[in-house]
Design a protein around this motif. Structure first.
Motif, PDB file in Angstrom:
ATOM      1  N   UNK A 366       0.822  -1.211   0.000  1.00  0.00           N
ATOM      2  CA  UNK A 366       0.000   0.000   0.000  1.00  0.00           C
ATOM      3  C   UNK A 366       0.849   1.250   0.000  1.00  0.00           C
ATOM      4  N   UNK A 367       1.899   1.254   0.776  1.00  0.00           N
ATOM      5  CA  UNK A 367       2.793   2.412   0.835  1.00  0.00           C
ATOM      6  C   UNK A 367       3.467   2.632  -0.514  1.00  0.00           C
ATOM      7  N   UNK A 368       3.872   1.522  -1.133  1.00  0.00           N
ATOM      8  CA  UNK A 368       4.520   1.654  -2.443  1.00  0.00           C
ATOM      9  C   UNK A 368       3.541   2.264  -3.463  1.00  0.00           C
ATOM     10  N   UNK A 369       2.265   1.754  -3.447  1.00  0.00           N
ATOM     11  CA  UNK A 369       1.262   2.289  -4.385  1.00  0.00           C
ATOM     12  C   UNK A 369       1.021   3.766  -4.143  1.00  0.00           C
ATOM     13  N   UNK A 370       0.913   4.170  -2.874  1.00  0.00           N
ATOM     14  CA  UNK A 370       0.711   5.588  -2.556  1.00  0.00           C
ATOM     15  C   UNK A 370       1.862   6.442  -3.072  1.00  0.00           C
ATOM     16  N   UNK A 371       3.073   5.960  -2.868  1.00  0.00           N
ATOM     17  CA  UNK A 371       4.238   6.708  -3.350  1.00  0.00           C
ATOM     18  C   UNK A 371       4.194   6.845  -4.874  1.00  0.00           C
ATOM     19  N   UNK A 372       3.814   5.737  -5.544  1.00  0.00           N
ATOM     20  CA  UNK A 372       3.749   5.793  -7.018  1.00  0.00           C
ATOM     21  C   UNK A 372       2.676   6.772  -7.482  1.00  0.00           C
ATOM     22  N   UNK A 373       1.507   6.785  -6.791  1.00  0.00           N
ATOM     23  CA  UNK A 373       0.423   7.709  -7.167  1.00  0.00           C
ATOM     24  C   UNK A 373       0.847   9.146  -6.958  1.00  0.00           C
ATOM     25  N   UNK A 374       1.543   9.417  -5.870  1.00  0.00           N
ATOM     26  CA  UNK A 374       2.008  10.782  -5.618  1.00  0.00           C
ATOM     27  C   UNK A 374       2.989  11.228  -6.685  1.00  0.00           C
ATOM     28  N   UNK A 375       3.861  10.310  -7.094  1.00  0.00           N
ATOM     29  CA  UNK A 375       4.822  10.664  -8.135  1.00  0.00           C
ATOM     30  C   UNK A 375       4.116  11.015  -9.447  1.00  0.00           C
ATOM     31  N   UNK A 376       3.093  10.173  -9.808  1.00  0.00           N
ATOM     32  CA  UNK A 376       2.359  10.440 -11.053  1.00  0.00           C
ATOM     33  C   UNK A 376       1.625  11.787 -10.982  1.00  0.00           C
ATOM     34  N   UNK A 377       1.013  12.118  -9.808  1.00  0.00           N
ATOM     35  CA  UNK A 377       0.338  13.408  -9.654  1.00  0.00           C
ATOM     36  C   UNK A 377       1.307  14.562  -9.831  1.00  0.00           C
ATOM     37  N   UNK A 378       2.481  14.448  -9.241  1.00  0.00           N
ATOM     38  CA  UNK A 378       3.468  15.519  -9.350  1.00  0.00           C
ATOM     39  C   UNK A 378       3.888  15.730 -10.799  1.00  0.00           C
ATOM     40  N   UNK A 379       4.045  14.595 -11.520  1.00  0.00           N
ATOM     41  CA  UNK A 379       4.445  14.707 -12.926  1.00  0.00           C
ATOM     42  C   UNK A 379       3.344  15.410 -13.746  1.00  0.00           C
TER      43      UNK A 379
END
Length: 390
Positions: A366-379
């Motif tokens: 779950x933490x990994x998915x959250x980190x990936x989603x945050x990265x995509x939002x920032x991009x």
């Protein structure tokens, strides 16, 4: 006529003075000695040429025997006994403890001695003995143990004072090199030189040095007969060699005793052993009380069968057997229940561990998915910002 002649004689007697008879004393040449008899001197000789002398005392060994302050009465009596047995010794007062051992070499030179026997005391209990050759070395340090003086033992042996001894050494002194060095030093110290002025021209005693248990045992005997009859005189002591040094009270150590243990360390180990012995004893008492059996003897079940009525005894025995069988079944059932409970508890623990691991993995994912989603939002935000600026 006769009386006139008598008067003349009396007159002559009176006239002559009385003269006492004096004998001339012969002057004795003090320089001349009996040793120079039979020596023919030359008419002329050079000033550098030595005058030949007839000497008998060739081996002029002198041993300086002294002690440092701090020895007890028994050690002092041992030193006195050794002095009586060594007519070639020279004594010196007690040395102060603050002085270094190098001062002993100067003392020996002042006393014209070439060997030294020094006694040192520690704590009024332990005695150390140094034997040294003053000129070139070596020097040996011993720990003296099991001291018995002549006054204590009162043995039957009695040798002539100042006589020369026979020194007897064990065969071990020829096999080991450090013992060969010690043997040579002991012969030069304890051996009385031939024709010494204070010695007697007799050999009526034996001094034996025996090597046993890594120690040198000293014994002194009187020779009773030519067949080998001996009688002990004393004293007795044991020398434990510690170190051999290259010089006289100095220099590098040539040899060191690996088996040596200081007397203070030995006493400490004895106290420790006594302490451990007491603790072990107390522990054994506690263990005995804790593990004492309730039933001291297993009596025979059928010992009282023939006492009283037989039928009643048979019934009682049958009831006891039935009770024991029932108790045994209950005990087995309880043990099985405990085993099952243990197995169930172990299974539950394993299940909990598995659940915890799964939960941990799910949380990590779950933490990994959250980190990936945050990265995509920032991009995405960055792309929008660049589009607006254009």
């Amino acid at each position: 006529m006769k009386p006139k002649a008598e008067n003349k004689k009396t007159n002559n007697r009176v006239r002559k003075p009385k003269v006492k008879a004096t004998k001339k004393r012969k002057l004795v040449d003090l320089d001349a000695s009996s040793e120079d008899e039979g020596i023919l001197l030359k008419d002329t000789r050079s000033s550098d040429e030595l005058v030949p002398k007839k000497t008998k005392w060739v081996n002029k060994q002198r041993v300086l025997v002294l002690c440092a302050r701090g020895i007890n009465h028994r050690d002092r009596h041992l030193m006195k006994d050794l002095k009586t047995l060594m007519p070639h010794h020279r004594s010196e007062p007690k040395m102060e403890r603050w002085k270094t051992l190098s001062v002993v070499n100067e003392m020996s030179e002042m006393k014209h001695c070439n060997k030294v026997m020094l006694f040192e005391g520690r704590r009024k209990r332990d005695l150390y003995m140094w034997l040294a050759n003053v000129e070139k070395g070596p020097s040996v340090k011993f720990l003296v143990e099991n001291i018995n003086t002549m006054g204590e033992m009162k043995l039957t042996g009695n040798c002539l004072r100042g006589s020369r001894p026979i020194l007897s050494f064990d065969q071990e002194f020829t096999k080991q090199p450090h013992l060969a060095v010690i043997k040579e030093l002991l012969t030069q110290v304890f051996g009385v030189p031939n024709h010494h002025p204070k010695s007697q021209p007799f050999v009526d005693r034996v001094v034996s040095f025996t090597y046993l248990d890594n120690r040198i045992w000293y014994r002194h005997f009187q020779i009773l007969s030519e067949d080998g009859g001996l009688s002990e005189v004393g004293p007795r002591f044991v020398m434990n060699p510690i170190k051999i040094f290259d010089g006289s009270f100095s220099g590098d150590p040539i040899w060191e005793n690996a088996n040596y243990q200081s007397p203070a360390k030995h006493r400490q180990l004895i106290r420790k052993a006594a302490k451990d012995k007491y603790l072990n004893k107390q522990k054994q008492k506690v263990d005995h009380e804790m593990n004492a059996p309730t039933k001291t003897h297993d009596f025979d079940k059928f010992a009282d069968v023939f006492q009283g009525d037989e039928e009643e005894k048979a019934k009682e025995l049958l009831e006891k057997e039935e009770q024991e069988a029932a108790e045994e079944e209950e005990r087995k059932a309880i043990e099985e229940q405990h085993r099952r409970m243990k197995k169930k508890d172990e299974i539950k623990k394993l299940k909990k561990m598995a659940q915890v691991k799964k939960a941990g993995k799910a949380a990590a994912n779950g933490k990994k998915k959250q980190k990936a989603a945050l990265k995509t939002k920032k991009k995405g935000k960055n792309k929008q910002d660049t589009g607006d600026s254009e």
